[in-house]
Design an enzyme around this catalytic site. Structure first.
Site, PDB file in Angstrom:
ATOM      1  CD  GLN A 310      31.040  42.329  52.045  1.00 21.29           C
ATOM      2  OE1 GLN A 310      29.933  42.463  52.574  1.00 21.29           O
ATOM      3  NE2 GLN A 310      32.162  42.725  52.616  1.00 21.29           N
ATOM      4  CD  GLU A 311      34.374  42.252  46.102  1.00 21.23           C
ATOM      5  OE1 GLU A 311      35.032  43.303  46.184  1.00 21.23           O
ATOM      6  OE2 GLU A 311      34.846  41.131  46.390  1.00 21.23           O
ATOM      7  CB  SER A 312      30.966  47.865  44.344  1.00 19.25           C
ATOM      8  OG  SER A 312      29.847  47.277  43.687  1.00 19.25           O
TER       9      SER A 312
END
EC number: 4.2.2.n1
Length: 479
Positions: A310-312
């Site tokens: 989700q972050e990267s």
């Protein structure tokens, strides 16, 4: 003499009648017997929507609902897992279980044999096909392809009704051996053309089969309910109805619906394809770091992997316009606090991000129970602990429970509205973003669990073997 005999027989009859009435009045009913034994037996089936075992023990919407019913009665829940739908009904008929909780549709045919509780969910029956292949547009098109459904299912009942009323040329196959996921896998691999599933089941499973889609709804909304055997003593059936009718249990039903179904719309076709592609290409590289970080901080490694995606999208050199960097997208200050010297080093980033998430979870305190504690910690990871605290305060002011994600996720978007954030300590925040953030992570986590524990990827040969080894009954056309 005769009158004396008559009086004697009358006296004996009256005594017998009184004795019968007396013993009948003291004999405990079914509900009382369950409470006396301290146990109630439920029959169900293994499925993502009913009952399954995960790393923390038994789980599933039906299981948790039934366990709450058992708690309501003051008894323990004993679970019997049946192999298929027909076994569920025979278990009820033979008295080996008190009730069935297995996503059962309340149909007129089933009502002839069983008594159903008040409904607690509504679903539609949906025809599923493979994208890019033969797509049926209406019910008459079902006769043009190979269709398979579960024996004893409400879907089989509906197909019979359609065959008799509209499509005499319709033919399909039925099997007791295959679960919904098996039949979806066969459609996905091209071994069969169509299947029929309930909408809640497809909502849960669709992300695992991104090349499948809904052709059309085969039914209007149908009631899902618990099944009880027919008996003059309906005390348990009435107890179930009282349980569902109790206003205090409305929050329980809402919480279970959010937990099992509230995040399912966050992964569309394109997103699911991309996630599965990235999983096969990148995840093995970082999996050992996620596993070690999960073991160190008490997280399922797959949850941490979902956070990283989700972050990267598992990109160790990722950078946002605000300056956060790395696979777990840490700010410079957070990295310094956590002892992360190089945010672009994937191992340092994963260990740092996991340690930070664990600290956020710890700050929430023991009064917040799982899984809400993890979901709230994830929201704080995205929006900041101060903004989360503000949202929890708004939740409480609105009469909600600040310890439940179900309630807090409704308050978070209000942080972008001046009439709410002007009274908070930390002010404005894009509050919808942490809601989407948490729900996305939950969906990615579901898929990672499925990929590892359900082994959903089979070769075409394995799918064909599964189909050929199953007990298949072909329903011929009425021609």
């Amino acid at each position: 003499m005769r009158s004396g005999i008559t009086r004697l027989l009358t006296t004996i009859s009256m005594a017998a009648l009184c004795l019968t009435a007396l013993t009948g009045s003291v004999r405990p009913n079914n509900l009382e017997q369950v409470r006396m034994h301290g146990e109630i037996v439920m029959v169900t089936r293994n499925s993502p929507t009913s009952f399954y075992e995960d790393r923390s023990g038994p789980a599933g919407y039906e299981f948790e609902l039934a366990r709450a019913f058992a708690d309501h009665l003051g008894v323990t829940l004993n679970v019997v897992v049946a192999d298929n739908l027909n076994d569920i009904f025979s278990t009820l008929e033979t008295g080996k279980a008190v009730f069935a909780a297995a996503g059962l549709t309340h149909t007129a045919e089933r009502e002839r044999w069983f008594r159903f509780s008040q409904p607690y969910m509504q679903v539609t029956e949906q025809v599923i096909y493979r994208r890019g292949a033969l797509r049926p547009r209406e019910v008459t098109d079902l006769a043009s392809g190979q269709l398979i459904v579960a024996s004893g299912s409400s879907h089989a009942e509906r197909l019979r009704a359609l065959q008799h009323s509209q499509i005499p040329e319709l033919t399909w196959s039925e099997t007791p051996d295959l679960e919904v996921a098996d039949m979806l896998q066969m459609v996905a691999s091209g071994n069969i053309d169509f299947t029929v599933v309930d909408s809640n089941e497809f909502d849960v499973l669709q992300a695992y089969f991104p090349n499948l889609a809904i052709a059309f709804d085969l039914s209007e909304q149908q009631n899902i309910a618990w099944a009880f055997s027919h008996s003059r003593d309906d005390s348990l059936h009435q107890a179930a109805n009282e349980f569902f009718g109790n206003k205090e249990n409305a929050a329980l039903l809402a919480g279970l619906e959010e937990r099992y179904y509230g995040h399912l719309d966050k992964l569309d076709y394109v997103g699911a394809k991309r996630f599965l592609r990235q999983t096969s290409r990148k995840l093995d590289t970082y999996k050992p770091h996620f596993e070690k970080a999960g073991a160190d901080h008490g997280f399922d490694w797959r949850l941490l992997a979902a956070v990283g995606y989700q972050e990267s999208h598992w990109n160790p050199t990722a950078k946002s316009f605000t300056g956060v960097r790395g696979l777990m997208m840490l700010t410079r200050n957070t990295a310094r606090e956590l002892g992360v010297k190089n945010r672009l080093d994937p191992k340092q980033s994963i260990f740092g991000g996991s340690r930070y998430l664990a600290k956020l979870r710890e700050r929430l305190g023991e009064e917040v129970q799982e899984p809400d504690r993890t979901w709230l910690a994830l929201a704080a990871y995205n929006v900041g602990f101060g903004h989360l605290r503000d949202a929890r305060k708004i939740t409480e002011q609105m009469g909600g429970n600040p310890n439940l994600w179900l309630d807090v996720k409704d308050a978070l978007p209000l942080l972008s509205q001046k009439r709410y954030y002007r009274h908070t300590r930390h002010g404005f925040a894009r509050g919808q973003e942490p809601v989407d953030y948490v729900q996305n992570i939950r969906r990615y986590y579901d898929v990672l669990v499925w990929n590892e524990e359900q082994s959903q990827t089979f070769s075409d040969d394995e799918n064909a073997l599964m189909l050929s080894s199953s007990l298949i009954t072909v329903i011929p056309p009425l021609l």
